[in-house]
Scaffold this motif. Structure first.
Motif, PDB file in Angstrom:
ATOM      1  N   HIS A  49       0.770  -1.299   0.106  1.00 29.17           N
ATOM      2  CA  HIS A  49       0.113  -0.198  -0.041  1.00 29.17           C
ATOM      3  C   HIS A  49       0.933   1.313  -0.119  1.00 29.17           C
ATOM      4  CE1 HIS A  49      -2.906   2.868   1.700  1.00 29.17           C
ATOM      5  NE2 HIS A  49      -3.970   1.806   1.340  1.00 29.17           N
ATOM      6  N   TYR A  50       0.297   2.307  -0.705  1.00 29.17           N
ATOM      7  CA  TYR A  50       1.172   3.757  -0.655  1.00 29.17           C
ATOM      8  C   TYR A  50       1.402   4.065   0.866  1.00 29.17           C
ATOM      9  CZ  TYR A  50      -2.350   6.985   0.364  1.00 29.17           C
ATOM     10  OH  TYR A  50      -3.345   7.921   0.858  1.00 29.17           O
ATOM     11  N   LEU A  51       2.456   4.923   1.089  1.00 28.79           N
ATOM     12  CA  LEU A  51       2.790   5.532   2.382  1.00 28.79           C
ATOM     13  C   LEU A  51       2.774   6.890   2.218  1.00 28.79           C
ATOM     14  CD1 LEU A  51       5.817   3.639   3.854  1.00 28.79           C
ATOM     15  CD2 LEU A  51       3.496   3.702   4.799  1.00 28.79           C
ATOM     16  N   LEU A  52       2.558   7.611   3.159  1.00 28.62           N
ATOM     17  CA  LEU A  52       2.562   9.000   3.273  1.00 28.62           C
ATOM     18  C   LEU A  52       2.779   9.354   4.859  1.00 28.62           C
ATOM     19  CD1 LEU A  52       2.343  12.388   3.920  1.00 28.62           C
ATOM     20  CD2 LEU A  52       3.377  11.454   1.560  1.00 28.62           C
ATOM     21  N   HIS A  54       4.471  11.923   7.421  1.00 29.39           N
ATOM     22  CA  HIS A  54       5.203  13.500   7.228  1.00 29.39           C
ATOM     23  C   HIS A  54       6.099  13.521   8.292  1.00 29.39           C
ATOM     24  CE1 HIS A  54       1.223  14.606   5.848  1.00 29.39           C
ATOM     25  NE2 HIS A  54       1.884  15.769   5.705  1.00 29.39           N
ATOM     26  N   CYS A  99      -3.825   9.839  -1.638  1.00 30.69           N
ATOM     27  CA  CYS A  99      -3.123  10.994  -0.903  1.00 30.69           C
ATOM     28  C   CYS A  99      -3.327  12.165  -1.855  1.00 30.69           C
ATOM     29  CB  CYS A  99      -1.477  10.833  -1.235  1.00 30.69           C
ATOM     30  SG  CYS A  99      -0.623  12.322  -0.338  1.00 30.69           S
ATOM     31  N   ASP A 153       2.712  11.277  16.237  1.00 30.83           N
ATOM     32  CA  ASP A 153       3.840  11.589  15.410  1.00 30.83           C
ATOM     33  C   ASP A 153       4.114  13.006  15.531  1.00 30.83           C
ATOM     34  OD1 ASP A 153       1.471  11.672  13.949  1.00 30.83           O
ATOM     35  OD2 ASP A 153       2.727  11.554  12.092  1.00 30.83           O
ATOM     36  N   PHE A 164       0.840  15.475  14.336  1.00 33.82           N
ATOM     37  CA  PHE A 164      -0.097  15.546  13.220  1.00 33.82           C
ATOM     38  C   PHE A 164      -1.681  15.357  13.834  1.00 33.82           C
ATOM     39  CE2 PHE A 164      -2.765  13.786   9.772  1.00 33.82           C
ATOM     40  CZ  PHE A 164      -2.301  14.193   8.892  1.00 33.82           C
ATOM     41  N   HIS A 193       1.748   2.153   8.813  1.00 32.89           N
ATOM     42  CA  HIS A 193       0.407   2.434   8.636  1.00 32.89           C
ATOM     43  C   HIS A 193      -0.475   2.786   9.749  1.00 32.89           C
ATOM     44  CE1 HIS A 193       0.615   1.548   4.422  1.00 32.89           C
ATOM     45  NE2 HIS A 193       1.349   0.423   4.504  1.00 32.89           N
ATOM     46  N   ARG A 198      -5.396   3.547  14.072  1.00 30.57           N
ATOM     47  CA  ARG A 198      -5.562   4.710  13.377  1.00 30.57           C
ATOM     48  C   ARG A 198      -7.208   4.939  13.086  1.00 30.57           C
ATOM     49  NH1 ARG A 198      -3.533   3.854   7.442  1.00 30.57           N
ATOM     50  NH2 ARG A 198      -4.152   6.171   7.283  1.00 30.57           N
ATOM     51  N   GLY A 206      -6.323  10.832   1.648  1.00 30.98           N
ATOM     52  CA  GLY A 206      -5.693   9.978   3.004  1.00 30.98           C
ATOM     53  C   GLY A 206      -5.570  10.888   4.282  1.00 30.98           C
ATOM     54  N   SER A 209      -7.390  10.181   7.411  1.00 29.93           N
ATOM     55  CA  SER A 209      -7.218   9.019   8.352  1.00 29.93           C
ATOM     56  C   SER A 209      -5.982   8.881   9.031  1.00 29.93           C
ATOM     57  CB  SER A 209      -7.251   7.678   7.211  1.00 29.93           C
ATOM     58  OG  SER A 209      -8.565   7.812   6.471  1.00 29.93           O
ATOM     59  N   LYS A 211      -3.016   8.311  11.780  1.00 30.79           N
ATOM     60  CA  LYS A 211      -2.451   7.250  12.155  1.00 30.79           C
ATOM     61  C   LYS A 211      -2.173   7.509  13.491  1.00 30.79           C
ATOM     62  CE  LYS A 211       0.112   6.912   8.183  1.00 30.79           C
ATOM     63  NZ  LYS A 211       0.985   6.701   6.993  1.00 30.79           N
ATOM     64  N   TRP A 212      -1.686   6.327  14.209  1.00 30.24           N
ATOM     65  CA  TRP A 212      -0.964   6.482  15.487  1.00 30.24           C
ATOM     66  C   TRP A 212      -1.855   7.185  16.558  1.00 30.24           C
ATOM     67  CZ3 TRP A 212       2.160   8.352  11.386  1.00 30.24           C
ATOM     68  CH2 TRP A 212       3.077   7.187  10.849  1.00 30.24           C
ATOM     69  N   TYR A 232      -3.577  21.288   3.042  1.00 25.01           N
ATOM     70  CA  TYR A 232      -4.543  20.716   2.469  1.00 25.01           C
ATOM     71  C   TYR A 232      -5.725  21.925   2.403  1.00 25.01           C
ATOM     72  CZ  TYR A 232      -2.003  16.428   3.805  1.00 25.01           C
ATOM     73  OH  TYR A 232      -1.020  15.688   3.784  1.00 25.01           O
TER      74      TYR A 232
HETATM   75  N1  LIG Z   1      -0.528  10.598  12.354  1.00 28.37           N
HETATM   76  C1  LIG Z   1      -0.288  10.626  11.032  1.00 28.37           C
HETATM   77  N2  LIG Z   1      -1.388  10.489  10.317  1.00 28.37           N
HETATM   78  C2  LIG Z   1      -1.455  10.442   9.064  1.00 28.37           C
HETATM   79  C3  LIG Z   1      -0.294  11.211   8.146  1.00 28.37           C
HETATM   80  C4  LIG Z   1       1.028  11.412   9.020  1.00 28.37           C
HETATM   81  O1  LIG Z   1       1.763  11.658   8.400  1.00 28.37           O
HETATM   82  N3  LIG Z   1       0.646  11.294  10.409  1.00 28.37           N
HETATM   83  N4  LIG Z   1      -0.327  11.204   6.974  1.00 28.37           N
HETATM   84  C5  LIG Z   1      -1.793  11.249   6.327  1.00 28.37           C
HETATM   85  C6  LIG Z   1      -1.777  11.351   5.018  1.00 28.37           C
HETATM   86  S1  LIG Z   1      -1.236  12.779   4.178  1.00 28.37           S
HETATM   87  C7  LIG Z   1      -2.095  10.220   4.236  1.00 28.37           C
HETATM   88  S2  LIG Z   1      -2.260  10.301   2.541  1.00 28.37           S
HETATM   89  C8  LIG Z   1      -2.369   8.806   4.650  1.00 28.37           C
HETATM   90  C9  LIG Z   1      -1.432   7.690   4.311  1.00 28.37           C
HETATM   91  O2  LIG Z   1      -1.781   6.719   4.854  1.00 28.37           O
HETATM   92  P1  LIG Z   1      -0.999   5.350   4.313  1.00 28.37           P
HETATM   93  O3  LIG Z   1       0.587   5.860   4.590  1.00 28.37           O
HETATM   94  O4  LIG Z   1      -1.288   4.320   5.455  1.00 28.37           O
HETATM   95  O5  LIG Z   1      -1.090   4.858   3.085  1.00 28.37           O
HETATM   96  O6  LIG Z   1      -2.321   8.896   6.192  1.00 28.37           O
HETATM   97  C10 LIG Z   1      -2.604  10.314   6.761  1.00 28.37           C
HETATM   98  N5  LIG Z   1      -2.699  10.138   8.005  1.00 28.37           N
END
Ligand SMILES: Nc1nc2c(c(=O)[nH]1)N[C@H]1C(S)=C(S)[C@@H](COP(=O)(O)O)O[C@H]1N2
Ligand SMILES: [Mo]
Length: 371
Positions: A49-52, A54, A99, A153, A164, A193, A198, A206, A209, A211-212, A232
């Motif tokens: 899966h792609y990753l982003l 920050h 993304c 993070d 974030f 991820h 998350r 994305g 959504s 994460k962490w 954004y």
């Molecule tokens: N805590 C946190 N959540 C985050 C991000 C992040 O950098 N930190 N990046 C966001 C962005 S910009 C996207 S596109 C998606 C990417 O999710 P994935 O890496 O699981 O594909 O997570 C989002 N959630």
């Protein structure tokens, strides 16, 4: 703190053209896209899966130490362990995430950020619990207007140190498809991820959504976090207050036909029938209505295969009768609202929402037996 600290007092960001900078290559090495051939799978294989990300991926060795607090303008402050979360009603949904910066590097004038070409998309079967149940338990006060989702993070962007965070209005957060998840394709989330927890906001780009996830906060004024108000946003130029980036725009991608040239990724194709397949999706639960394949600018309809669910991409395919020659192959989707992918890159200052059609260069030869 000295005022010449370039992290806290950064120079204004500038667009660039031509060669990629060291900073762009560094970001590209951290944030991978999908390999386009994995579009052949209904569900993107785990780890592809792609990753982003920050900032840095938080180190979490034991999910049992993780806590989610739900606080702020609520009737009941909650503090939930992963064990408590896992005892809640379990649901799984296939959800396509993309993304908002996907396609950024296709602009002639590039914003200094993650230089995506086309591959910042993926579909996973996310497993967890509907967010709504937990929000109902916490109970927002009558003056609460948004829920803020905080990730663990932390880092700096535009001179601003922050963790974030993103917000949703009460209504957006209560949508039944919004989930708190700890599984991805039946396995615990991978560290990159969002392990161990998350948010997944189907139909949105994305960034929503988070994460962490370790804190959900009800607030009585609109959230002013960096990732909510400073970035954004669709903006034409620096002075444009712009509009928030929310739902995904209609888009399609193909598995490039034939075989690649290692470094240029141009395609070598054998003459005859080549089945071109790919995926198409839109945002906000809007279904795909049509996909066309363009062979040197002549468009024909592809066949749509069924979608895996309201929030997941639709498979399509097209039988290409390939004769020897040089080709540019494209695909273009239209959604049920009539939104169609543009041929040219739509301008956005920071390169958000570029859903212009993918173009693949191919050379068709008589036979691979010659080589
Ligand atoms: N805590 C946190 N959540 C985050 C991000 C992040 O950098 N930190 N990046 C966001 C962005 S910009 C996207 S596109 C998606 C990417 O999710 P994935 O890496 O699981 O594909 O997570 C989002 N959630
Ligand atoms: Mo993103």
């Amino acid at each position: 703190m000295s005022t010449d600290n370039p992290i806290l007092n950064p120079p204004p960001r500038k667009h660039s053209q031509g060669d990629f900078s060291l900073a762009e290559v560094r970001l590209a090495n951290r944030n991978s896209g999908i390999c386009l051939e994995t579009l052949a799978h209904d569900v993107t294989p785990l780890g592809m899966h792609y990753l982003l990300n920050h900032f840095d991926i938080p180190t979490v060795s034991n999910a049992n130490d993780w806590h989610l607090s739900i606080d702020g303008a609520v009737d009941n402050v909650l503090d939930l362990s992963m064990q408590e979360l896992r005892s809640l009603p379990y649901v799984e949904h296939a959800v396509t995430l993309e993304c908002a910066g996907n396609g950024r590097a296709m602009s002639t004038s590039r914003w200094p950020s993650m230089p995506w070409l086309h591959e910042a998309v993926g579909t996973s079967v996310w497993g967890g619990t509907p967010l709504r149940g937990i929000l109902d338990r916490a109970g927002a006060s009558s003056d609460a207007i948004e829920w803020v989702f905080h990730g663990a993070d932390k880092g700096v962007d535009g001179g601003c140190l922050h963790s974030f965070g993103r917000s949703l209005t009460m209504m957006q957060a209560l949508a039944p498809e919004v989930m708190l998840v700890w599984n991805m394709n039946g396995q615990p989330l991978l560290p990159q991820h969002g392990f161990p927890l998350r948010l997944i906001v189907p139909g949105w780009y994305g960034m929503a959504s988070v994460k962490w996830l370790n804190r959900i906060e009800a607030v009585t004024e609109t959230y002013q976090g960096y990732q909510q108000v400073n970035t954004y946003r669709f903006r034409q130029d620096d002075d444009d207050p712009g509009e928030p980036v929310t739902h995904m725009r209609v888009r399609s991608l193909m598995v490039p036909p034939g075989v690649p040239d290692w470094s240029s990724r141009r395609r070598l194709v054998e003459q005859g029938v080549n089945r071109i397949m790919g995926r198409a999706w839109s945002g906000n639960g809007v279904p795909i209505q049509r996909v066309e394949v363009g062979i040197n600018g002549v468009w024909e309809d592809a066949t749509l295969r069924s979608a895996q669910g309201a929030w997941s991409w639709t498979a399509w395919d097209y039988a290409w009768q390939a004769a020897p020659g040089e080709y540019e192959i494209s695909c273009r989707a239209t959604d049920a609202n009539g939104a169609i992918q543009p041929i040219d890159v739509p301008w956005d200052r920071a390169g958000f929402g570029n859903n212009a059609v993918q173009k693949v260069e191919a050379w068709v030869v008589d036979s691979f037996d010659q080589v």
